[in-house]
Design a protein around this motif. Structure first.
Motif, PDB file in Angstrom:
ATOM      1  N   GLN A 227      50.346 -11.500 -11.767  1.00 47.49           N
ATOM      2  CA  GLN A 227      51.791 -11.426 -12.008  1.00 47.49           C
ATOM      3  C   GLN A 227      52.149 -11.934 -13.398  1.00 47.49           C
ATOM      4  O   GLN A 227      52.940 -11.305 -14.102  1.00 47.49           O
ATOM      5  N   ASP A 228      51.582 -13.071 -13.800  1.00 53.19           N
ATOM      6  CA  ASP A 228      51.855 -13.582 -15.144  1.00 53.19           C
ATOM      7  C   ASP A 228      51.356 -12.625 -16.219  1.00 53.19           C
ATOM      8  O   ASP A 228      51.988 -12.467 -17.270  1.00 53.19           O
ATOM      9  N   PHE A 229      50.217 -12.008 -15.952  1.00 55.48           N
ATOM     10  CA  PHE A 229      49.651 -11.081 -16.936  1.00 55.48           C
ATOM     11  C   PHE A 229      50.580  -9.884 -17.167  1.00 55.48           C
ATOM     12  O   PHE A 229      50.788  -9.459 -18.314  1.00 55.48           O
ATOM     13  N   HIS A 230      51.161  -9.357 -16.086  1.00 57.62           N
ATOM     14  CA  HIS A 230      52.010  -8.164 -16.210  1.00 57.62           C
ATOM     15  C   HIS A 230      53.436  -8.521 -16.640  1.00 57.62           C
ATOM     16  O   HIS A 230      54.021  -7.813 -17.474  1.00 57.62           O
ATOM     17  N   ARG A 231      53.978  -9.588 -16.088  1.00 62.84           N
ATOM     18  CA  ARG A 231      55.386  -9.895 -16.322  1.00 62.84           C
ATOM     19  C   ARG A 231      55.647 -10.674 -17.603  1.00 62.84           C
ATOM     20  O   ARG A 231      56.741 -10.603 -18.155  1.00 62.84           O
ATOM     21  N   VAL A 232      54.651 -11.420 -18.081  1.00 64.14           N
ATOM     22  CA  VAL A 232      54.865 -12.284 -19.250  1.00 64.14           C
ATOM     23  C   VAL A 232      53.963 -11.886 -20.409  1.00 64.14           C
ATOM     24  O   VAL A 232      54.438 -11.575 -21.507  1.00 64.14           O
ATOM     25  N   HIS A 233      52.666 -11.892 -20.176  1.00 66.58           N
ATOM     26  CA  HIS A 233      51.727 -11.699 -21.278  1.00 66.58           C
ATOM     27  C   HIS A 233      51.842 -10.314 -21.902  1.00 66.58           C
ATOM     28  O   HIS A 233      51.869 -10.170 -23.135  1.00 66.58           O
ATOM     29  N   LEU A 234      51.911  -9.290 -21.074  1.00 69.00           N
ATOM     30  CA  LEU A 234      51.961  -7.925 -21.607  1.00 69.00           C
ATOM     31  C   LEU A 234      53.303  -7.593 -22.242  1.00 69.00           C
ATOM     32  O   LEU A 234      53.427  -6.558 -22.904  1.00 69.00           O
ATOM     33  N   GLN A 235      54.315  -8.432 -22.055  1.00 62.93           N
ATOM     34  CA  GLN A 235      55.603  -8.191 -22.703  1.00 62.93           C
ATOM     35  C   GLN A 235      55.570  -8.542 -24.189  1.00 62.93           C
ATOM     36  O   GLN A 235      56.483  -8.196 -24.924  1.00 62.93           O
ATOM     37  N   ARG A 236      54.532  -9.238 -24.602  1.00 65.31           N
ATOM     38  CA  ARG A 236      54.333  -9.554 -26.019  1.00 65.31           C
ATOM     39  C   ARG A 236      53.489  -8.440 -26.630  1.00 65.31           C
ATOM     40  O   ARG A 236      52.320  -8.271 -26.318  1.00 65.31           O
ATOM     41  N   THR A 237      54.097  -7.664 -27.511  1.00 62.97           N
ATOM     42  CA  THR A 237      53.428  -6.473 -28.057  1.00 62.97           C
ATOM     43  C   THR A 237      52.140  -6.826 -28.784  1.00 62.97           C
ATOM     44  O   THR A 237      51.139  -6.106 -28.671  1.00 62.97           O
ATOM     45  N   SER A 238      52.138  -7.921 -29.517  1.00 64.38           N
ATOM     46  CA  SER A 238      50.947  -8.290 -30.284  1.00 64.38           C
ATOM     47  C   SER A 238      49.770  -8.644 -29.392  1.00 64.38           C
ATOM     48  O   SER A 238      48.613  -8.528 -29.801  1.00 64.38           O
ATOM     49  N   TYR A 239      50.054  -9.034 -28.169  1.00 64.29           N
ATOM     50  CA  TYR A 239      48.976  -9.422 -27.254  1.00 64.29           C
ATOM     51  C   TYR A 239      48.225  -8.212 -26.713  1.00 64.29           C
ATOM     52  O   TYR A 239      47.058  -8.329 -26.313  1.00 64.29           O
ATOM     53  N   LEU A 240      48.875  -7.052 -26.692  1.00 64.70           N
ATOM     54  CA  LEU A 240      48.259  -5.865 -26.105  1.00 64.70           C
ATOM     55  C   LEU A 240      47.003  -5.432 -26.852  1.00 64.70           C
ATOM     56  O   LEU A 240      46.059  -4.922 -26.245  1.00 64.70           O
ATOM     57  N   SER A 241      46.986  -5.629 -28.161  1.00 67.82           N
ATOM     58  CA  SER A 241      45.848  -5.173 -28.961  1.00 67.82           C
ATOM     59  C   SER A 241      44.854  -6.290 -29.261  1.00 67.82           C
ATOM     60  O   SER A 241      43.941  -6.098 -30.065  1.00 67.82           O
ATOM     61  N   SER A 242      44.996  -7.442 -28.641  1.00 68.44           N
ATOM     62  CA  SER A 242      44.122  -8.569 -28.940  1.00 68.44           C
ATOM     63  C   SER A 242      42.879  -8.535 -28.059  1.00 68.44           C
ATOM     64  O   SER A 242      42.855  -7.935 -26.983  1.00 68.44           O
ATOM     65  N   ARG A 243      41.838  -9.211 -28.523  1.00 69.24           N
ATOM     66  CA  ARG A 243      40.608  -9.311 -27.743  1.00 69.24           C
ATOM     67  C   ARG A 243      40.814 -10.179 -26.506  1.00 69.24           C
ATOM     68  O   ARG A 243      40.169  -9.975 -25.475  1.00 69.24           O
ATOM     69  N   GLU A 244      41.720 -11.161 -26.634  1.00 68.96           N
ATOM     70  CA  GLU A 244      41.997 -12.033 -25.490  1.00 68.96           C
ATOM     71  C   GLU A 244      42.639 -11.261 -24.337  1.00 68.96           C
ATOM     72  O   GLU A 244      42.378 -11.559 -23.161  1.00 68.96           O
ATOM     73  N   CYS A 245      43.459 -10.274 -24.666  1.00 68.20           N
ATOM     74  CA  CYS A 245      44.087  -9.458 -23.631  1.00 68.20           C
ATOM     75  C   CYS A 245      43.033  -8.668 -22.857  1.00 68.20           C
ATOM     76  O   CYS A 245      43.095  -8.572 -21.620  1.00 68.20           O
ATOM     77  N   ALA A 246      42.078  -8.107 -23.558  1.00 67.37           N
ATOM     78  CA  ALA A 246      41.018  -7.347 -22.890  1.00 67.37           C
ATOM     79  C   ALA A 246      40.179  -8.250 -21.989  1.00 67.37           C
ATOM     80  O   ALA A 246      39.805  -7.864 -20.874  1.00 67.37           O
ATOM     81  N   LEU A 247      39.913  -9.467 -22.449  1.00 65.75           N
ATOM     82  CA  LEU A 247      39.152 -10.418 -21.635  1.00 65.75           C
ATOM     83  C   LEU A 247      39.916 -10.780 -20.364  1.00 65.75           C
ATOM     84  O   LEU A 247      39.360 -10.753 -19.254  1.00 65.75           O
ATOM     85  N   GLY A 248      41.191 -11.117 -20.524  1.00 62.50           N
ATOM     86  CA  GLY A 248      41.991 -11.485 -19.362  1.00 62.50           C
ATOM     87  C   GLY A 248      42.125 -10.342 -18.366  1.00 62.50           C
ATOM     88  O   GLY A 248      42.056 -10.548 -17.143  1.00 62.50           O
ATOM     89  N   GLU A 249      42.280  -9.120 -18.879  1.00 59.48           N
ATOM     90  CA  GLU A 249      42.428  -7.961 -17.991  1.00 59.48           C
ATOM     91  C   GLU A 249      41.157  -7.720 -17.175  1.00 59.48           C
ATOM     92  O   GLU A 249      41.218  -7.476 -15.967  1.00 59.48           O
ATOM     93  N   ASP A 250      39.997  -7.817 -17.824  1.00 61.54           N
ATOM     94  CA  ASP A 250      38.746  -7.577 -17.107  1.00 61.54           C
ATOM     95  C   ASP A 250      38.457  -8.676 -16.091  1.00 61.54           C
ATOM     96  O   ASP A 250      37.924  -8.409 -15.005  1.00 61.54           O
ATOM     97  N   LEU A 251      38.801  -9.907 -16.411  1.00 57.81           N
ATOM     98  CA  LEU A 251      38.597 -10.999 -15.460  1.00 57.81           C
ATOM     99  C   LEU A 251      39.482 -10.822 -14.231  1.00 57.81           C
ATOM    100  O   LEU A 251      39.029 -11.012 -13.088  1.00 57.81           O
ATOM    101  N   ILE A 252      40.733 -10.445 -14.463  1.00 59.35           N
ATOM    102  CA  ILE A 252      41.650 -10.246 -13.336  1.00 59.35           C
ATOM    103  C   ILE A 252      41.200  -9.069 -12.479  1.00 59.35           C
ATOM    104  O   ILE A 252      41.209  -9.138 -11.241  1.00 59.35           O
TER     105      ILE A 252
END
Length: 383
Positions: A227-252
């Motif tokens: 829920q935090d990943f979709h409602r908060v983190h992905l609302q930040r445009t710069s986070y979508l293209s970061s390596r940290e976003c890909a890591l968090g998505e695969d872990l979830i």
């Protein structure tokens, strides 16, 4: 650390002089000088030859006095740092992996709120002890005006000094080492709120987001992390293209699907996310290796290889050795009694009748075929 008696006596007198000087400077409203004197006295008390309990008490008191002096001067950032030092003074000399007692943990959480008030911290519900200084216990929970006033007051008192978030992340890392995951997530939530208040999208904010995801998964709450990943983190445009976003998505995704192979691939040191893992706090990076597809991360120190080997042991033990398998023979079957000729004929006739009834019910018997032939004869026009 060993000192000669002369040095010990000198340090004791120096500490008393610093404390007296700080009290005098407070009376003269020289708050900066007083804070410096109290801080130096706390450092001297830390290396004194007093008992551990006495040193903890003195360091906590002196750093608290320094925080009061900075607050009177209007230096919110320095006051918050002194409050953190006072809180950690209560666990001075403690084993780095030992759990923190409730009193010290409550002080640490209070020091976190001096940086970011709870109304601005999305992870305020993970606070384990104490209540927020911005919460009125007598206020009506449904009173929206009280909430707005508390939020406005919190925005005025949030610390946005440079590198203020680094102190909060260091607190969170220390709490992770001591296995206080809820309080650590509370600290990382405060650090994230501090970065968001600055209004700049930096690599530090991306690391803060993925650290929140890792901590939430380590606590076994995949739903909250998603829920935090979709409602908060992905609302930040710069986070979508970061390596940290890909890591968090695969872990979830791996934890949501309970796929251990995908989880091991996501956190592998040679996998596609090795760069994102290398830039994390060492405590957070170690916590990634303890995430489980089901349940909370274990209290003890475990590695991924050890966790992968544990389920294989019972399976290997359950398989008998080849020699034992060759020796084992099926139990001998009990021979059936021989039937006479008349009994055998009756038994065979009963079997045929039972089979004929079953075929008739399925429409495959002789009666069904005769009926179909009669129907076909009826359909033929002989005129």
């Amino acid at each position: 650390m060993f000192f000669t008696p002369h040095i010990v006596f000198f340090l004791f007198l120096n500490s008393l002089h610093r404390i007296a000087s700080g009290d005098l400077q407070m009376g003269q409203d020289a708050y900066a000088t007083a804070a410096a004197e109290y801080t130096r006295a706390a450092e001297l008390a830390e290396i004194s030859d007093e008992t551990l309990a006495r040193k903890r008490q003195e360091c906590h008191k002196l750093h608290s006095d320094a925080a009061t002096a900075w607050a009177n001067m209007g230096e919110k950032g320095r006051a918050a740092e002194s409050t953190v030092k006072a809180a950690f003074g209560l666990i001075m000399g403690q084993d780095l992996t030992a759990a923190i007692d409730k009193k010290a943990l409550a002080r640490i959480e209070e020091s976190i709120e001096t940086f970011v008030p709870d109304p601005l911290n999305r992870k305020r519900n993970y606070r384990r002890h104490g209540t927020s200084a911005y919460e009125d216990p007598n206020a009506d929970p449904n009173d929206q005006s009280a909430r707005r006033n508390a939020l406005e007051l919190a925005k005025q008192n949030i610390v946005t000094d440079s590198y203020a978030h680094e102190t909060l992340f260091q607190i969170g890392a220390e709490l992770i080492r001591r296995r206080h995951y809820e309080s650590a997530l509370y600290a990382f939530g405060a650090g994230t709120a501090s970065l968001e208040a600055e209004g700049f999208a930096t690599i530090s904010l991306s690391r803060a987001y993925v650290s929140e995801t890792i901590l939430t998964l380590a606590m076994g709450d995949t739903v909250a992390a998603k829920q935090d990943f979709h409602r908060v983190h992905l609302q930040r445009t710069s986070y979508l293209s970061s390596r940290e976003c890909a890591l968090g998505e695969d872990l979830i995704r791996a934890c949501d699907a309970m796929d251990l192979d995908a989880l091991d691939e996501a956190r592998s040191k040679t996998g596609p996310h090795r760069s994102a893992l290398a830039n994390l706090e060492p405590a957070v990076r170690g916590l990634v290796m303890e995430i489980r597809v089901s349940g909370r991360a274990k209290k003890g120190k475990t590695s991924t290889d050890a966790m992968a080997k544990k389920p294989a042991k019972p399976a290997a033990a359950a398989v008998p050795p080849p020699a034992a398998t060759a020796v084992m023979k099926p139990p001998p079957s009990t021979p059936k009694a021989e039937l006479s000729g008349e009994e055998l004929q009756q038994d065979t006739q009963a079997s045929f009748e039972e089979m004929e009834d079953i075929m008739n019910q399925m429409g495959l018997g002789d009666d069904a075929e005769e009926e179909e032939e009669d129907d076909e004869d009826d359909d033929i026009d002989l005129t």
